[in-house]
Enzyme design. Structure first.
Site, PDB file in Angstrom:
ATOM      1  N   GLN A  68      18.268 -26.527 -31.819  1.00 19.82           N
ATOM      2  CA  GLN A  68      19.494 -27.254 -31.473  1.00 19.82           C
ATOM      3  C   GLN A  68      20.654 -26.893 -32.403  1.00 19.82           C
ATOM      4  O   GLN A  68      21.770 -26.640 -31.958  1.00 19.82           O
ATOM      5  CB  GLN A  68      19.213 -28.767 -31.550  1.00 19.82           C
ATOM      6  CG  GLN A  68      20.364 -29.659 -31.106  1.00 19.82           C
ATOM      7  CD  GLN A  68      19.981 -31.153 -31.152  1.00 19.82           C
ATOM      8  OE1 GLN A  68      18.879 -31.513 -31.562  1.00 19.82           O
ATOM      9  NE2 GLN A  68      20.891 -32.004 -30.720  1.00 19.82           N
ATOM     10  N   THR A  97      10.808 -33.873 -21.254  1.00 21.89           N
ATOM     11  CA  THR A  97      11.305 -35.247 -21.406  1.00 21.89           C
ATOM     12  C   THR A  97      10.220 -36.145 -20.837  1.00 21.89           C
ATOM     13  O   THR A  97       9.817 -35.971 -19.683  1.00 21.89           O
ATOM     14  CB  THR A  97      12.625 -35.447 -20.642  1.00 21.89           C
ATOM     15  OG1 THR A  97      13.583 -34.486 -21.099  1.00 21.89           O
ATOM     16  CG2 THR A  97      13.172 -36.850 -20.838  1.00 21.89           C
ATOM     17  N   GLU A 144      14.479 -43.551 -26.362  1.00 20.47           N
ATOM     18  CA  GLU A 144      15.593 -43.872 -25.461  1.00 20.47           C
ATOM     19  C   GLU A 144      15.129 -44.804 -24.344  1.00 20.47           C
ATOM     20  O   GLU A 144      13.944 -44.874 -24.008  1.00 20.47           O
ATOM     21  CB  GLU A 144      16.167 -42.598 -24.822  1.00 20.47           C
ATOM     22  CG  GLU A 144      16.595 -41.543 -25.841  1.00 20.47           C
ATOM     23  CD  GLU A 144      17.510 -40.468 -25.292  1.00 20.47           C
ATOM     24  OE1 GLU A 144      18.153 -40.698 -24.241  1.00 20.47           O
ATOM     25  OE2 GLU A 144      17.579 -39.397 -25.919  1.00 20.47           O
ATOM     26  N   THR A 161      19.536 -41.885 -28.059  1.00 18.39           N
ATOM     27  CA  THR A 161      18.581 -42.427 -29.022  1.00 18.39           C
ATOM     28  C   THR A 161      19.038 -43.785 -29.512  1.00 18.39           C
ATOM     29  O   THR A 161      20.194 -43.963 -29.896  1.00 18.39           O
ATOM     30  CB  THR A 161      18.450 -41.462 -30.213  1.00 18.39           C
ATOM     31  OG1 THR A 161      18.187 -40.168 -29.700  1.00 18.39           O
ATOM     32  CG2 THR A 161      17.336 -41.894 -31.142  1.00 18.39           C
ATOM     33  N   TYR A 173      23.787 -25.010 -30.217  1.00 24.77           N
ATOM     34  CA  TYR A 173      24.552 -26.015 -29.476  1.00 24.77           C
ATOM     35  C   TYR A 173      26.064 -25.774 -29.433  1.00 24.77           C
ATOM     36  O   TYR A 173      26.755 -26.356 -28.598  1.00 24.77           O
ATOM     37  CB  TYR A 173      24.251 -27.419 -30.006  1.00 24.77           C
ATOM     38  CG  TYR A 173      25.054 -27.892 -31.184  1.00 24.77           C
ATOM     39  CD1 TYR A 173      26.075 -28.835 -31.014  1.00 24.77           C
ATOM     40  CD2 TYR A 173      24.801 -27.414 -32.459  1.00 24.77           C
ATOM     41  CE1 TYR A 173      26.805 -29.275 -32.097  1.00 24.77           C
ATOM     42  CE2 TYR A 173      25.521 -27.847 -33.534  1.00 24.77           C
ATOM     43  CZ  TYR A 173      26.531 -28.777 -33.363  1.00 24.77           C
ATOM     44  OH  TYR A 173      27.248 -29.213 -34.431  1.00 24.77           O
ATOM     45  N   LYS A 229      16.409 -29.086 -25.892  1.00 24.55           N
ATOM     46  CA  LYS A 229      16.223 -30.383 -25.242  1.00 24.55           C
ATOM     47  C   LYS A 229      15.434 -30.308 -23.944  1.00 24.55           C
ATOM     48  O   LYS A 229      14.872 -31.303 -23.516  1.00 24.55           O
ATOM     49  CB  LYS A 229      17.608 -30.980 -24.925  1.00 24.55           C
ATOM     50  CG  LYS A 229      18.420 -31.337 -26.146  1.00 24.55           C
ATOM     51  CD  LYS A 229      17.854 -32.567 -26.816  1.00 24.55           C
ATOM     52  CE  LYS A 229      18.819 -33.152 -27.811  1.00 24.55           C
ATOM     53  NZ  LYS A 229      18.363 -34.475 -28.267  1.00 24.55           N
ATOM     54  N   ARG A 282      29.000 -34.961 -41.250  1.00 24.11           N
ATOM     55  CA  ARG A 282      30.361 -35.320 -41.666  1.00 24.11           C
ATOM     56  C   ARG A 282      30.307 -36.651 -42.403  1.00 24.11           C
ATOM     57  O   ARG A 282      30.592 -37.701 -41.833  1.00 24.11           O
ATOM     58  CB  ARG A 282      31.281 -35.475 -40.434  1.00 24.11           C
ATOM     59  CG  ARG A 282      31.456 -34.233 -39.571  1.00 24.11           C
ATOM     60  CD  ARG A 282      32.226 -34.543 -38.283  1.00 24.11           C
ATOM     61  NE  ARG A 282      31.553 -35.547 -37.459  1.00 24.11           N
ATOM     62  CZ  ARG A 282      30.558 -35.279 -36.611  1.00 24.11           C
ATOM     63  NH1 ARG A 282      30.166 -34.046 -36.433  1.00 24.11           N
ATOM     64  NH2 ARG A 282      29.977 -36.254 -35.934  1.00 24.11           N
ATOM     65  N   GLU A 321      12.949 -38.574 -29.528  1.00 29.40           N
ATOM     66  CA  GLU A 321      14.077 -39.509 -29.489  1.00 29.40           C
ATOM     67  C   GLU A 321      13.668 -40.713 -28.650  1.00 29.40           C
ATOM     68  O   GLU A 321      13.230 -40.563 -27.509  1.00 29.40           O
ATOM     69  CB  GLU A 321      15.331 -38.841 -28.890  1.00 29.40           C
ATOM     70  CG  GLU A 321      15.908 -37.769 -29.807  1.00 29.40           C
ATOM     71  CD  GLU A 321      17.290 -37.279 -29.376  1.00 29.40           C
ATOM     72  OE1 GLU A 321      17.628 -37.409 -28.183  1.00 29.40           O
ATOM     73  OE2 GLU A 321      18.019 -36.774 -30.248  1.00 29.40           O
ATOM     74  N   GLU A 340      16.666 -38.799 -38.328  1.00 26.99           N
ATOM     75  CA  GLU A 340      17.284 -39.884 -39.100  1.00 26.99           C
ATOM     76  C   GLU A 340      16.339 -40.414 -40.177  1.00 26.99           C
ATOM     77  O   GLU A 340      16.740 -40.641 -41.313  1.00 26.99           O
ATOM     78  CB  GLU A 340      17.668 -41.032 -38.168  1.00 26.99           C
ATOM     79  CG  GLU A 340      18.708 -40.673 -37.137  1.00 26.99           C
ATOM     80  CD  GLU A 340      18.714 -41.687 -36.010  1.00 26.99           C
ATOM     81  OE1 GLU A 340      19.332 -42.747 -36.160  1.00 26.99           O
ATOM     82  OE2 GLU A 340      18.064 -41.408 -34.976  1.00 26.99           O
ATOM     83  N   HIS A 355      22.475 -44.349 -34.087  1.00 27.58           N
ATOM     84  CA  HIS A 355      21.977 -42.964 -34.082  1.00 27.58           C
ATOM     85  C   HIS A 355      23.145 -41.991 -34.236  1.00 27.58           C
ATOM     86  O   HIS A 355      23.104 -41.079 -35.065  1.00 27.58           O
ATOM     87  CB  HIS A 355      21.213 -42.680 -32.785  1.00 27.58           C
ATOM     88  CG  HIS A 355      20.858 -41.232 -32.583  1.00 27.58           C
ATOM     89  ND1 HIS A 355      19.828 -40.623 -33.257  1.00 27.58           N
ATOM     90  CD2 HIS A 355      21.410 -40.268 -31.786  1.00 27.58           C
ATOM     91  CE1 HIS A 355      19.750 -39.342 -32.879  1.00 27.58           C
ATOM     92  NE2 HIS A 355      20.701 -39.105 -31.994  1.00 27.58           N
ATOM     93  N   ASP A 391      13.123 -38.090 -25.414  1.00 30.73           N
ATOM     94  CA  ASP A 391      13.875 -36.835 -25.297  1.00 30.73           C
ATOM     95  C   ASP A 391      13.453 -35.919 -26.458  1.00 30.73           C
ATOM     96  O   ASP A 391      14.144 -35.813 -27.465  1.00 30.73           O
ATOM     97  CB  ASP A 391      15.377 -37.163 -25.343  1.00 30.73           C
ATOM     98  CG  ASP A 391      16.251 -35.923 -25.347  1.00 30.73           C
ATOM     99  OD1 ASP A 391      15.794 -34.871 -24.880  1.00 30.73           O
ATOM    100  OD2 ASP A 391      17.402 -36.026 -25.826  1.00 30.73           O
ATOM    101  N   ARG A 427      15.027 -29.531 -33.422  1.00 33.16           N
ATOM    102  CA  ARG A 427      16.275 -29.634 -34.188  1.00 33.16           C
ATOM    103  C   ARG A 427      16.773 -28.298 -34.713  1.00 33.16           C
ATOM    104  O   ARG A 427      17.979 -28.087 -34.842  1.00 33.16           O
ATOM    105  CB  ARG A 427      16.077 -30.595 -35.369  1.00 33.16           C
ATOM    106  CG  ARG A 427      15.657 -31.997 -34.980  1.00 33.16           C
ATOM    107  CD  ARG A 427      16.676 -32.667 -34.113  1.00 33.16           C
ATOM    108  NE  ARG A 427      16.271 -34.030 -33.757  1.00 33.16           N
ATOM    109  CZ  ARG A 427      16.869 -34.754 -32.825  1.00 33.16           C
ATOM    110  NH1 ARG A 427      17.899 -34.263 -32.154  1.00 33.16           N
ATOM    111  NH2 ARG A 427      16.445 -35.965 -32.554  1.00 33.16           N
ATOM    112  N   ASP A 453      21.706 -37.174 -20.034  1.00 37.36           N
ATOM    113  CA  ASP A 453      21.375 -37.880 -21.272  1.00 37.36           C
ATOM    114  C   ASP A 453      22.647 -38.312 -21.989  1.00 37.36           C
ATOM    115  O   ASP A 453      23.484 -37.482 -22.343  1.00 37.36           O
ATOM    116  CB  ASP A 453      20.530 -36.980 -22.176  1.00 37.36           C
ATOM    117  CG  ASP A 453      19.832 -37.776 -23.272  1.00 37.36           C
ATOM    118  OD1 ASP A 453      19.602 -38.991 -23.084  1.00 37.36           O
ATOM    119  OD2 ASP A 453      19.530 -37.196 -24.327  1.00 37.36           O
TER     120      ASP A 453
HETATM  121 MN    MN Z   1      18.721 -37.649 -26.342  1.00 34.65          MN
END
Ligand code: MN
Length: 425
Positions: free
Chosen positions: A236, A253, A197, A356, A240, A249, A139, A195, A370, A130, A229, A233, A123
């Protein structure tokens, strides 16, 4: 050009211009290769038995059973030949029409299978809007990581949990640790997301140590699909670091099961996304004039949702976002060239996710993360319901369509419904 399969003429998804290939099981029948045409599918084994295929196309179909891996491995020339012969079979005036009852199945009577035995799934993260939106949540002043415009970022996913459209998603259990909690807890994900994709199917592979040059990379792509996907969250966010996505993840899928061939998408090719003057130059192993000139795709994408309450009121799925494959910063060919640049081997039937695909504007987000700004701003649905993340019973539907003044081609459905976590109601 028209077809004697009248449902295909003017069909928004599967006219004679599309001809995606897949594996179908007709009612009571075994899985076999087929081509979508209007509301029907052309059974390629039946075409073979009727003597309608010749040469390399005949050989390819003869050796194809319940997966397309060996057919895709034969590469672009054989795919072209098969496509030309299928056009000849289905075009208006073809003598094959008299065999229609043997050659065709109603699409509604067929089960679409996963088209390939997927050896590996990777992926990418090539949707720059995204990456910017998600980066901004973490950030605000510096959303894109320093590597983003130098290389197509990716992680290795899990091929064992890729399923065709319609497969349900069982809400996963996992370790969750909201910022407000001092320690993690184990239980059902509370922040389940999707997601949007593009999926990319690999045709001819490469050996270990053999980098695929960017100028040849497009020849290794056998076709495209939609890919969801599904992402947890909360799991994740805790798991991660420092090695990247894992159990958040690989729960499931979902792919749209027809493989749309590159030939069908030729009229919808556009230049790769323009880079800013301040962006770093593209390394030569990722730079190719024809890929920069026509390696992008103008493919409209959309996400719809259907909740249990909407279903109870007989409402149609509600569109929650529109996007476009043009918003990929890296082309599929660049993904192939980068993936093999260290000598990593790709195999026929391997699958890539593009990352994404979000647009720059409101209403173009490819994930709830998002759309809801990390869950802070719920979206509203026609029933008056709101969603931060997915709830049990919610159905997510992805769709893709390319249109111009002359034709329209679609990818078919990519949908799935959330089931309660194991052990809950
Ligand atoms: Mn993805």
């Amino acid at each position: 050009m028209t077809s004697w399969v009248t449902s295909s003429n003017g069909h928004p998804d599967f006219p004679l211009d599309n001809l995606p290939i897949g594996i179908v099981s007709p009612a009571g029948g075994t899985p076999r290769p087929a081509i979508a045409i209007g509301e029907q599918v052309l059974d390629l084994h039946a075409a073979l038995e009727a003597g309608l295929l010749t040469g390399a196309a005949r050989d390819a179909v003869e050796t194809t059973g319940a997966t397309l891996n060996t057919l895709l491995a034969r590469g672009t020339a054989v795919r072209h030949a098969l496509r030309q012969q299928v056009v000849a079979i289905l075009a208006t005036g073809s003598t094959a029409e008299r065999l229609s009852h043997r050659l065709l199945h109603a699409a509604a009577d067929c089960t679409l299978q996963l088209p390939c035995a997927i050896g590996d799934y990777t992926d990418f993260y090539a949707g720059i809007h995204h990456a910017t939106h998600v980066g901004r949540l973490l950030r605000p002043d510096n959303p894109l990581m320093p590597n983003y415009k130098y290389l197509p970022v990716a992680y290795h996913g899990r091929a064992s949990t890729v399923r065709p459209s319609g497969a349900p998603l069982r809400r996963p259990n996992g370790q969750r640790k909201p910022a407000s909690d001092p320690v993690p807890s184990f239980g059902p994900s509370r922040n389940l997301d999707f997601e949007l994709e593009l999926g990319i199917w690999i045709g001819v592979g490469n050996g270990i140590g053999e980098a695929i040059p960017i100028a040849q990379a497009a020849d290794h792509i056998a076709g495209y699909c939609l890919l969801n996907d599904w992402s947890a969250r909360d799991i994740q966010g805790w798991e991660y670091q420092p090695l990247g996505p894992f159990l958040a993840k690989n729960l499931l899928t979902t792919v749209s099961p027809w493989i749309v061939m590159p030939e069908a998408l030729t009229p919808f090719r556009v230049p790769a996304m323009a880079r800013d003057a301040a962006d770093p130059p593209i390394f030569s192993y990722l730079a190719d004039a024809s890929d920069q000139g026509a390696g992008g795709l103008d493919l409209a994408l959309e996400i719809s949702m259907l909740t249990p309450a909407m279903r109870a009121q007989s409402l149609h799925p509600h569109r929650i976002a529109k996007s476009n494959a043009r918003f990929l910063f890296w082309t599929p060919a660049q993904m192939v060239a980068h993936h093999t640049s260290n000598g990593c081997a790709l195999r026929p039937g391997d699958l890539f996710g593009s990352g994404t695909i979000s647009g720059p504007d409101k209403g173009q987000e490819g994930s709830l993360l998002e759309m809801t700004e990390g869950g802070r701003a719920p979206i509203a649905l026609p029933t008056g319901e709101t969603r931060r993340f997915l709830e049990d019973g919610d159905t997510v539907i992805l769709a893709a369509r390319a249109t111009n003044g002359r034709t329209s081609i679609g990818f078919g459905l990519c949908e799935g419904t959330v089931l309660p976590a194991p052990g809950s109601a």
